[in-house]
Write a protein that holds these residues in place. Sequence first.
Motif, PDB file in Angstrom:
ATOM      1  N   TYR A 305       0.832  -1.207   0.000  1.00  0.00           N
ATOM      2  CA  TYR A 305       0.000   0.000   0.000  1.00  0.00           C
ATOM      3  C   TYR A 305       0.869   1.261   0.000  1.00  0.00           C
ATOM      4  O   TYR A 305       0.590   2.218  -0.739  1.00  0.00           O
ATOM      5  N   GLN A 306       1.923   1.249   0.801  1.00  0.00           N
ATOM      6  CA  GLN A 306       2.837   2.393   0.827  1.00  0.00           C
ATOM      7  C   GLN A 306       3.516   2.574  -0.522  1.00  0.00           C
ATOM      8  O   GLN A 306       3.690   3.706  -0.999  1.00  0.00           O
ATOM      9  N   ARG A 309       1.057   4.154  -2.914  1.00  0.00           N
ATOM     10  CA  ARG A 309       0.931   5.597  -2.671  1.00  0.00           C
ATOM     11  C   ARG A 309       2.133   6.355  -3.214  1.00  0.00           C
ATOM     12  O   ARG A 309       2.023   7.541  -3.552  1.00  0.00           O
ATOM     13  N   GLU A 336      -7.730   2.133  -2.589  1.00  0.00           N
ATOM     14  CA  GLU A 336      -6.971   1.624  -1.459  1.00  0.00           C
ATOM     15  C   GLU A 336      -7.664   0.483  -0.724  1.00  0.00           C
ATOM     16  O   GLU A 336      -7.047  -0.217   0.073  1.00  0.00           O
TER      17      GLU A 336
END
Length: 383
Positions: A305-306, A309, A336
């Motif tokens: 997820y990081q 982003r 997300e």
Amino acid sequence: MEEMLEKPRETWRYISLRFRPYVQKATYYQFLKGAYFDTALEALSRWPTANLPTLSIVQDPLDPEIAREQHFAQPLVFFRLDPIHTLACSSYLDSLTGLRLRIPSRQVAPFLYKSPCAIPGLRILDLSTCNIRLADVETLVARFRQLKHVIVDGCNITGGDAQESEWVNVGKVCALATVKAAKEREKKLKTWLEIHATRTSPATDVIATVPEGDVPARRPRRGRRGLATATISLRDPPVTTTTLVIPGNIVVPKVRVVPSPPTLCSLNTTTSTMHKDKHDAIRAQFERGWEEGLGQLTAIRSRLYQSWRNGVRMMRISGDQGIEEGFEGLEDVKEEGAFYGRDGSENAWSAPVLCLAGGLPDSIQHVDGCGHATAGCVWPDAI
């Protein structure tokens, strides 16, 4: 049987093949004549696409009394297992949701999971009495994305008289199976992207390949060589692989594959102990391993997820995996929510039911929600 299955039967909704090939006296008739049933599976694989929800192929286990009294090899039902792979990848099984395949002591699992095209809608799988290892269970759960119930009665998936603590690993393996699937798919995609980048790049640099796996020749031994020493070898040549070397001026897109949430609802097998307290302890260890595996799965999805982003392209495995070439069977992650863990709901990603009662129909050791009960509805013959 091959003649009976030569003509497709589009209206059939259930097929059950049951074999009892055992004999009281030694005979080599079947071997000499080649009287096996491989061609029956090949005949089924040639049938056109149809609505066939359930299929059962069962070879009865050898009676222990016959095994004790007789000391000769019993006839085989299937000489080769390749027809299983051919049948699993055929369009005739595209609609199959329940498969019961029991061939005692044979390693059938690889012939089911080695192709991404095999039985895309499989939900319940019974491989009881086959030679099934924990690694096979992991790969089966990773390959079949809709698989909810796995039945492996009479299969020693823990590799011996397992201690209660070893079931922690079983639970963890089941929870992380989707991570295995994502890593393997990501590796295939990376290789495809590298090849595609080198083919479409206008760069004139030489693309080299580096062979791997070369086996050095044996050093000759000193002394006289006997007349019976072979001068040739019948062994297969060593397998070599090739690694593509990417020049520094070629940019390969970075794409990651997000592991899917686990879908397994029950794992059903047999243990050497029938004591209920022991079963409860084993289930507790299994659930502990499942929770540990979910912790790792959640951490992996959080790291991805990081990266998402930060601009890294993320994809996930979609419904039809196809042949897994390029982006086939993948879809872009656009929100997300794909990285969320257990969604805060009470029963999300809960541990699968672990039933250790085996195939005993009236055993009090069965637990609610086990795959044996589901199988009883799918295959009412109680074998």
